[in-house]
Design a protein around this motif. Structure first.
Motif, PDB file in Angstrom:
ATOM      1  N   THR A  44      -3.727 -37.909  43.557  1.00  0.00           N
ATOM      2  CA  THR A  44      -2.491 -37.527  42.973  1.00  0.00           C
ATOM      3  C   THR A  44      -1.419 -36.936  44.353  1.00  0.00           C
ATOM      4  OG1 THR A  44      -3.238 -35.094  42.786  1.00  0.00           O
ATOM      5  CG2 THR A  44      -3.247 -36.435  40.796  1.00  0.00           C
ATOM      6  N   TRP A  47       1.883 -38.984  44.692  1.00  0.00           N
ATOM      7  CA  TRP A  47       2.721 -38.596  43.461  1.00  0.00           C
ATOM      8  C   TRP A  47       3.287 -37.134  43.935  1.00  0.00           C
ATOM      9  CZ3 TRP A  47       5.541 -39.217  39.050  1.00  0.00           C
ATOM     10  CH2 TRP A  47       5.615 -38.230  38.369  1.00  0.00           C
ATOM     11  N   ARG A  48       2.463 -36.328  44.363  1.00  0.00           N
ATOM     12  CA  ARG A  48       3.001 -34.942  44.532  1.00  0.00           C
ATOM     13  C   ARG A  48       3.995 -35.197  45.774  1.00  0.00           C
ATOM     14  NH1 ARG A  48      -1.029 -32.171  46.431  1.00  0.00           N
ATOM     15  NH2 ARG A  48      -2.736 -33.580  46.168  1.00  0.00           N
ATOM     16  N   ARG A  50       5.847 -37.488  46.887  1.00  0.00           N
ATOM     17  CA  ARG A  50       6.935 -38.352  46.407  1.00  0.00           C
ATOM     18  C   ARG A  50       8.058 -37.363  45.489  1.00  0.00           C
ATOM     19  NH1 ARG A  50       3.335 -42.538  46.781  1.00  0.00           N
ATOM     20  NH2 ARG A  50       2.840 -42.371  44.581  1.00  0.00           N
ATOM     21  N   ARG A  51       7.408 -36.744  44.649  1.00  0.00           N
ATOM     22  CA  ARG A  51       8.123 -35.755  43.860  1.00  0.00           C
ATOM     23  C   ARG A  51       9.153 -34.966  44.870  1.00  0.00           C
ATOM     24  NH1 ARG A  51       8.599 -35.670  38.352  1.00  0.00           N
ATOM     25  NH2 ARG A  51       8.151 -33.490  38.241  1.00  0.00           N
ATOM     26  N   GLN A  56       9.887 -43.438  44.471  1.00  0.00           N
ATOM     27  CA  GLN A  56       8.809 -43.845  43.607  1.00  0.00           C
ATOM     28  C   GLN A  56       8.020 -44.955  43.987  1.00  0.00           C
ATOM     29  OE1 GLN A  56      11.775 -45.161  40.565  1.00  0.00           O
ATOM     30  NE2 GLN A  56      12.075 -42.937  39.685  1.00  0.00           N
ATOM     31  N   HIS A  57       6.715 -45.219  43.254  1.00  0.00           N
ATOM     32  CA  HIS A  57       5.674 -45.965  43.539  1.00  0.00           C
ATOM     33  C   HIS A  57       5.450 -46.778  42.272  1.00  0.00           C
ATOM     34  CE1 HIS A  57       2.281 -48.095  44.949  1.00  0.00           C
ATOM     35  NE2 HIS A  57       2.368 -47.946  46.224  1.00  0.00           N
ATOM     36  N   ASP A  60       1.083 -46.242  41.866  1.00  0.00           N
ATOM     37  CA  ASP A  60       0.500 -44.781  41.736  1.00  0.00           C
ATOM     38  C   ASP A  60       1.287 -44.002  40.702  1.00  0.00           C
ATOM     39  OD1 ASP A  60      -1.214 -45.833  43.578  1.00  0.00           O
ATOM     40  OD2 ASP A  60      -0.457 -45.081  45.143  1.00  0.00           O
ATOM     41  N   ASP A  61       2.619 -44.048  40.616  1.00  0.00           N
ATOM     42  CA  ASP A  61       3.285 -43.084  39.705  1.00  0.00           C
ATOM     43  C   ASP A  61       3.417 -43.625  38.200  1.00  0.00           C
ATOM     44  OD1 ASP A  61       3.979 -42.016  42.441  1.00  0.00           O
ATOM     45  OD2 ASP A  61       6.160 -42.694  42.088  1.00  0.00           O
ATOM     46  N   THR A  65       4.005 -41.258  34.649  1.00  0.00           N
ATOM     47  CA  THR A  65       5.233 -41.477  33.703  1.00  0.00           C
ATOM     48  C   THR A  65       4.706 -42.202  32.378  1.00  0.00           C
ATOM     49  OG1 THR A  65       5.600 -43.597  35.193  1.00  0.00           O
ATOM     50  CG2 THR A  65       6.424 -41.349  35.907  1.00  0.00           C
TER      51      THR A  65
END
Length: 318
Positions: A44, A47-48, A50-51, A56-57, A60-61, A65
């Protein structure tokens, strides 16, 4: 990681659940929990980060979502049913839902979970066992992603921040010149209106159990969804194995899509060519085998939860 597992002495009057329970010492279960959290954090981390930046990926994201489960759920380690965790009193875990006191520790309250969610348990058992039992199909070539952008108007592409590899006309030609046989409703429902009639199958939510087969990439990703829905019945290690498979499958899903994912360091699998189709099918077979192994492990986790029921537990209907 080796664990010291002790089988409690069976005394007069113990329940079948107590008789079958195993015990993990404080040091052992804390070590497993720490290893699990470290692995989950690795999954994660992107994701963490990029938040915070708004980036966005598409690979991985997606799993955070498309599936509405927070990364914190991945980080929460469970031992699975029938395992007593010793020395828990001073930890927050002692107050977690779906846990019950057992001797000097806690155990997953499999009885409460099964009684609260009989429909979910029955559905997961059916869809996993029926999917695994069907012959895998390897001729879809990931065309579901192409059908999702077929004859789409400018500005309405699903992943509009990622350019298409081919022109709109060439992308439409791939759809029109190939046989599309998508068996997964949650992929089929995103087909554009013009693409719906191109599918040789008509999967529906109501008949999902009858359509899914192990060669389908989306069905393979969904093993993670079914595992996380089962909460504490599934061990943390198994849950992360399911997540890892879903992540790996999503990568192929996007590599074989009409999108140009080179900016993410991914090489296209050009399924519009004979060579690309061969590459896709070969990787699809590997994923089918991996997903069936995990389906069996999830079904085993449910069986273990049923096995540790007290002798007087009420019958559970689907």
């Amino acid at each position: 990681m080796a664990s010291s597992i002790l089988t409690p002495t069976v005394a007069h009057g113990v329940t079948r659940a107590q008789e079958q329970a195993k015990t993990l010492t404080l040091d052992d279960w804390r070590a497993r929990e720490a290893a699990h959290q470290e692995r989950a954090d690795e999954f994660t981390a992107g994701w963490r980060s990029r938040r915070a930046t708004g980036e966005q990926h598409p690979v991985d994201d997606f799993l955070f979502t498309y599936y509405p489960y927070k990364p914190s759920l991945l980080r929460r380690w469970h031992p699975g049913a029938g395992v007593v965790l010793d020395g828990v009193q001073e930890f927050e875990r002692a107050t977690w839902r779906w846990y019950a006191p057992e001797g000097g520790g806690v155990v997953v309250d499999a009885t409460a979970f099964l009684e609260a969610k009989p429909s979910l348990i029955g559905f997961v058992e059916r869809i996993l066992s029926q999917t695994a039992a069907r012959p895998a199909q390897f001729a879809c070539f990931g065309l579901h992603e192409w059908a999702m952008v077929y004859k789409v108007a400018e500005g309405e592409v699903r992943h509009e921040s990622i350019p298409l590899r081919l022109s709109a006309a060439a992308t439409d030609e791939v759809v029109e010149s190939n046989r599309i046989a998508c068996s997964h409703f949650d992929a089929f429902r995103f087909f554009t209106p013009d693409a719906l009639s191109t599918n040789h199958l008509s999967p529906t939510r109501e008949h999902q159990e009858q359509f899914e087969q192990p060669g389908c990439l989306h069905a393979g990703m969904d093993v993670y969804k079914w595992a996380i829905k089962l909460g504490p019945l599934v061990s943390g290690e198994l849950l992360l194995d399911c997540f890892e498979l879903a992540r790996d499958i999503r990568q192929l899903d996007m590599q074989a899509s009409p999108y140009d994912v080179s900016q993410f360091g991914l090489e296209a699998v050009q399924i519009e060519t004979r060579e690309g189709k061969a590459v896709y099918a070969a990787r699809q077979k590997v994923f089918a085998a991996r997903s069936n192994v995990l389906r069996a492990r999830v079904l085993d986790a449910i069986a273990q939860a049923r096995a540790v029921q007290p002798d007087n537990a009420s019958g559970l209907a689907d």
